[in-house]
Design a protein around this motif. Structure first.
Motif, PDB file in Angstrom:
ATOM      1  N   LEU A 172       0.846  -1.208  -0.075  1.00  0.00           N
ATOM      2  CA  LEU A 172      -0.202  -0.017  -0.186  1.00  0.00           C
ATOM      3  C   LEU A 172       0.998   1.187   0.124  1.00  0.00           C
ATOM      4  CD1 LEU A 172      -2.008  -2.106   1.080  1.00  0.00           C
ATOM      5  CD2 LEU A 172      -3.405  -0.473   2.121  1.00  0.00           C
ATOM      6  N   ARG A 176      -1.634   0.148  -5.218  1.00  0.00           N
ATOM      7  CA  ARG A 176      -2.983   0.046  -4.587  1.00  0.00           C
ATOM      8  C   ARG A 176      -3.151  -1.398  -4.696  1.00  0.00           C
ATOM      9  NH1 ARG A 176      -6.430   2.637  -8.762  1.00  0.00           N
ATOM     10  NH2 ARG A 176      -5.138   1.448 -10.165  1.00  0.00           N
ATOM     11  N   VAL A 177      -4.273  -1.975  -3.873  1.00  0.00           N
ATOM     12  CA  VAL A 177      -4.391  -3.389  -3.894  1.00  0.00           C
ATOM     13  C   VAL A 177      -6.084  -3.413  -3.889  1.00  0.00           C
ATOM     14  CG1 VAL A 177      -2.339  -4.095  -2.734  1.00  0.00           C
ATOM     15  CG2 VAL A 177      -4.174  -3.395  -1.341  1.00  0.00           C
ATOM     16  N   TRP A 178      -6.300  -4.607  -3.863  1.00  0.00           N
ATOM     17  CA  TRP A 178      -8.007  -4.948  -3.666  1.00  0.00           C
ATOM     18  C   TRP A 178      -8.324  -6.201  -3.014  1.00  0.00           C
ATOM     19  CZ3 TRP A 178     -10.970  -8.932  -6.091  1.00  0.00           C
ATOM     20  CH2 TRP A 178     -10.281  -9.868  -6.987  1.00  0.00           C
ATOM     21  N   ASP A 576      -6.200   9.263  -1.489  1.00  0.00           N
ATOM     22  CA  ASP A 576      -5.372   8.043  -1.635  1.00  0.00           C
ATOM     23  C   ASP A 576      -5.585   7.084  -0.567  1.00  0.00           C
ATOM     24  OD1 ASP A 576      -4.117   9.959  -0.536  1.00  0.00           O
ATOM     25  OD2 ASP A 576      -2.371   9.497  -1.562  1.00  0.00           O
ATOM     26  N   ASP A 665     -12.212   1.438  -9.222  1.00  0.00           N
ATOM     27  CA  ASP A 665     -10.816   1.322  -9.469  1.00  0.00           C
ATOM     28  C   ASP A 665      -9.935   2.245  -9.814  1.00  0.00           C
ATOM     29  OD1 ASP A 665      -8.467  -0.497 -10.006  1.00  0.00           O
ATOM     30  OD2 ASP A 665      -9.243  -0.885 -12.037  1.00  0.00           O
ATOM     31  N   LYS A 670      -5.911   3.480  -1.844  1.00  0.00           N
ATOM     32  CA  LYS A 670      -5.146   2.407  -1.546  1.00  0.00           C
ATOM     33  C   LYS A 670      -5.729   1.037  -1.615  1.00  0.00           C
ATOM     34  CE  LYS A 670      -1.076   4.608  -1.010  1.00  0.00           C
ATOM     35  NZ  LYS A 670      -0.001   4.620  -1.899  1.00  0.00           N
ATOM     36  N   LEU A 671      -6.928   1.163  -1.244  1.00  0.00           N
ATOM     37  CA  LEU A 671      -7.497  -0.349  -0.924  1.00  0.00           C
ATOM     38  C   LEU A 671      -9.033  -0.117  -1.505  1.00  0.00           C
ATOM     39  CD1 LEU A 671      -7.626  -3.195   0.384  1.00  0.00           C
ATOM     40  CD2 LEU A 671      -8.201  -2.571   2.555  1.00  0.00           C
ATOM     41  N   LEU A 722      -8.981  -5.886 -12.707  1.00  0.00           N
ATOM     42  CA  LEU A 722      -7.997  -5.387 -11.632  1.00  0.00           C
ATOM     43  C   LEU A 722      -6.480  -5.684 -11.397  1.00  0.00           C
ATOM     44  CD1 LEU A 722     -10.741  -5.590  -8.753  1.00  0.00           C
ATOM     45  CD2 LEU A 722     -10.178  -3.611  -9.804  1.00  0.00           C
ATOM     46  N   ARG A 726      -4.271  -3.165  -9.447  1.00  0.00           N
ATOM     47  CA  ARG A 726      -4.133  -3.370  -8.178  1.00  0.00           C
ATOM     48  C   ARG A 726      -3.716  -4.651  -7.576  1.00  0.00           C
ATOM     49  NH1 ARG A 726      -7.168   0.213  -5.176  1.00  0.00           N
ATOM     50  NH2 ARG A 726      -8.289   1.889  -6.459  1.00  0.00           N
ATOM     51  N   CYS A 727      -2.699  -5.360  -8.483  1.00  0.00           N
ATOM     52  CA  CYS A 727      -2.115  -6.532  -8.108  1.00  0.00           C
ATOM     53  C   CYS A 727      -0.601  -6.344  -7.794  1.00  0.00           C
ATOM     54  CB  CYS A 727      -2.561  -7.746  -8.962  1.00  0.00           C
ATOM     55  SG  CYS A 727      -2.043  -9.257  -8.325  1.00  0.00           S
TER      56      CYS A 727
END
Length: 738
Positions: A172, A176-178, A576, A665, A670-671, A722, A726-727
């Motif tokens: 993070l 960015r992640v999901w 963010d 997205d 961040k999440l 994503l 975000r990975c």
């Protein structure tokens, strides 16, 4: 006396009034102030008692050398402590000693007359002076103790040093992640017993990991009421210090393979028939599931005692070590469970500890100690269940390690506890019993909300050096990579309601916000646990800025992120340092929102203060549909001819869902969390705030099993969309989207 009442209320943190959703100022009545002060432990039954309470509270700090606790944030406070000493000892030598958490000791001497004086006051016929003791430096973050001694006299305080901000995982920090968000009870599987369990959670973690998700968020896992399985709200727990044993996977307990009696119970045709009913039911039947699990768990405990405890096996040693680490709090919790079981045998009204015989209402009484000894087997049974739940929860979180998930399990910390549960019984002096927690009227709950929860007493909590608050943080950061603070504004203030009053008759009570933020940051760092603050609703001025400074992620939902003209913000306008999502468990799934499911339900359940509000809300929802479609069109995510009316076909609902998530997205947040029910296109709402049994809150199950989710193209498609943004790179090699 009104001046004294107002002053005591102000000193105790009771605010003078509040602005409601419509902008009206609501002053707090004298009756409400008295009710709150009484709940905090002040004697206010008459004018004489009120005057004594005010005098005692104002002079309490002048009657002791040190305050019970001081919290200093690195880089934000000097290494100094306020000391309050009699003026007649100005020229006497005192010794100070700072004992660090790891038993490193520092010390020195001083004469009060040499210290800077801040103020003085005559108390009990004696002049006292408040001075500033400057220490040579600050120790590192942790829980330390400062002692003052002079002759035979001694005083001590907890001296807590906290980092300036909370923990943020590297993924993070850099990008960015999901993740997926769901309700654990809602999970179906080919093997669970009618309610999602910890094994299902581990399996979902693996599914999420294969798809490139960084986290899996679930409802609170707090301990509920195993002897009252009809009480299943995850946000009204018996204790937030322990976990819910209703989520145990009975067959995964190691003793199941060793216990012939348990296996015979499960194999019986009648049992299998009931098990099939529970597994295929549309809603979770908590009472039915408990009736299946309880006799099997009893058999497993009996087997464990005979084959391990009696034989001093390695597993018996592991159980004893678990109890040792849990300490007195765990012993008290298990004792409460056994006591409640005992008294419920006399009738359902005996579930509340206030109705027990007087000697059992005090958790520290001799009668309770004697009960614990004479019912050691029943106490042991509840300790055993907690141990097994802890092991299974640990295994579920460990599943994220297989896929390098940057966050892992994302737990939820509820804002309060039931006042008739284990935590209230064992910590009566630290809670404000006699009031409940809720929220004033807002656009979603026009009558206000009374959650029926007991809050911490902010004065007693500080007197106890914040230990109960710290314990709750530690318990809910255990086996977790992230923790959500439900109603995070409770760090600064909380809306209390006198018991028995309507929800709009409450008032805000202030909490020691700077200290509580510092403690959250300290425990976040120590546990390497990301913290998300649910900051929806009425937010005090400056609170979100404080969250940002402490690096607590804000909570941003697409539905609510609007400009002043009610149009939806563009993705670039989102912060963010935030968690972003389309919706949450307290809101309808996207399809249900689009089709006015929640509005029709509110009207049917009479949740509107005025009948004319229902058609107004429906007209407003039509405008919101138009605004949302416009926002998605502007991003090129929907065609220009996309309809804005209800009754979309399945293809249009899927296009809307994909567009909404693509919009979210694109935010810098961040999440990003994805509600499983949104991906499935279901028309449900997991919880309808303001209702109890009028809506199947906390009972709705997902239409697919965990195994089917892992094979469902809708989830694979979401992950593909994503994947790049975000990975994190270390995860991508392990992502399986075929």
């Amino acid at each position: 006396m009104s001046d004294k009442l107002d002053r005591l209320a102000h000193l105790a943190g009771i605010e003078e009034g509040w602005h409601d959703f419509f902008g009206n100022w609501r002053p707090v009545s004298a009756e409400t102030k008295r009710a709150f002060l009484a709940a905090m432990g002040f004697a206010v039954e008459d004018d004489e008692a009120l005057a004594r309470s005010l005098d005692e509270f104002e002079n309490r700090p002048w009657r002791r050398w040190l305050e019970p606790v001081q919290v200093i944030v690195q880089g934000q406070g000097a290494a100094e402590v306020t000391v309050t000493l009699p003026a007649d000892r100005d020229d006497v030598e005192f010794r100070w000693e700072l004992v660090e958490e790891l038993d490193i000791r520092h010390g020195g001497t001083f004469r009060p007359a040499t210290l800077p004086m801040l103020e003085e006051r005559e108390v009990d016929g004696r002049l006292c002076r408040r001075r500033l003791l400057r220490l040579p430096g600050l120790p590192g973050p942790g829980y330390h103790v400062l002692r003052l001694t002079q002759g035979e006299d001694e005083a001590s305080m907890d001296f807590i040093v906290a980092p300036p901000s909370a923990y943020l995982p590297k993924a993070l920090e850099e990008g960015r992640v999901w993740g997926f968000a769901t309700q654990l009870y809602a999970l179906r599987s080919e093997r669970n017993w009618g309610c999602g369990d910890y094994t299902d959670l581990g399996d979902l973690m693996r599914v999420a990991g294969r798809l490139g998700a960084a986290a899996v968020g679930v409802n609170p896992l707090h301990a509920l009421f195993p002897n009252q399985p009809h009480r299943f709200s995850p946000y009204a727990p018996s204790s937030r210090l322990f976990v819910n044993i209703a989520y145990l996977d009975v067959e995964a307990i190691e003793d199941f393979a060793e216990c012939q009696k348990a296996r015979r119970l499960v194999a019986a045709p009648a049992f299998q028939g009931r098990l099939s009913e529970m597994r295929n039911a549309e809603l979770v039947d908590y009472v039915g599931v408990a009736s299946l699990k309880r006799p099997v768990l009893e058999a497993l405990w009996e087997s464990f005692r005979e084959k391990h405890v009696a034989q001093d096996s390695p597993r018996a040693f592991a159980f004893a070590e678990y109890q040792r680490q849990g300490g007195w709090k765990m012993e008290q919790f298990a004792t409460f469970e056994a006591l409640q079981e005992h008294f419920l045998e006399q009738g359902p009204e005996m579930g509340w500890w206030r109705r027990w015989p007087q000697e059992f209402q005090d958790s520290h009484s001799q009668a309770v100690d004697e009960f614990r000894e004479s019912h050691a087997d029943r106490v042991g049974f509840y300790l055993y269940l907690q141990w097994q739940a802890d092991l299974q929860l640990a295994a579920a979180h460990a599943a994220c390690m297989e896929y390098d998930m940057p966050v892992g399990l994302y737990r939820d910390l509820g804002v309060g506890i039931a006042d008739d549960g284990a935590e209230a019984w064992s910590q009566q002096t630290l809670l404000s019993l006699g009031v409940t927690v809720g929220a004033p009227p807002d656009q979603l709950n026009l009558k206000g909300q009374d959650w029926g929860l007991a809050p911490f007493n902010p004065i007693a909590m500080r007197e106890d050096c914040y230990r109960p608050f710290i314990a709750v943080l530690q318990a809910n950061m255990r086996h977790a990579g992230a923790m959500r603070l439900d109603h995070a504004m409770s760090l600064q203030r909380l809306y209390w309601i006198p018991r028995g009053s309507s929800a709009d008759q409450g008032a805000y009570v202030r909490f020691p916000v700077a200290d509580l933020f510092a403690l959250v940051a300290l425990e976040s760092r120590r546990n390497r646990c990301l913290v998300i603050g649910e900051d929806l609703g009425t937010v005090p001025e400056g609170f979100r800025e404080r969250m940002q400074a402490a690096r607590l992620l804000a909570y941003r939902l697409l539905y609510f992120e609007r400009r002043d003209d009610a149009t939806f913000k563009e993705p670039g306008e989102f912060p963010d340092l935030a968690l972003v999502a389309v919706g949450t468990h307290d809101l309808p799934a996207l399809k249900a929102w689009w089709n006015d499911y929640d509005l029709e339900l509110r009207e049917r359940l009479d949740l509107y203060p005025k009948p004319e509000m229902a058609p107004e809300e429906r007209r407003g929802r039509q405008q919101d549909r138009e605004r949302l479609v416009w926002a998605l069109r502007c991003q090129g995510l929907l065609p220009d001819d996309f309809p804005t009316g209800r009754d979309l076909d399945d293809g249009q609902i899927q296009a809307l869902q994909q567009a909404a998530h693509a919009f979210v997205d694109r935010t810098p947040s961040k999440l990003m969390m994805v509600q499983i029910e949104d991906v499935l296109g279901t028309e449900i709402q997991m919880n309808m705030p303001g209702t109890t049994d009028q809506h199947p809150n906390w009972r709705i199950r997902l239409p697919l099993t965990v195994e089917e989710i892992g094979r469902d193209e809708r989830f694979a498609g979401m992950a593909r969309r994503l994947l790049e943004g975000r990975c994190p790179a270390p995860q991508r090699d392990k992502v399986a989207l075929s």
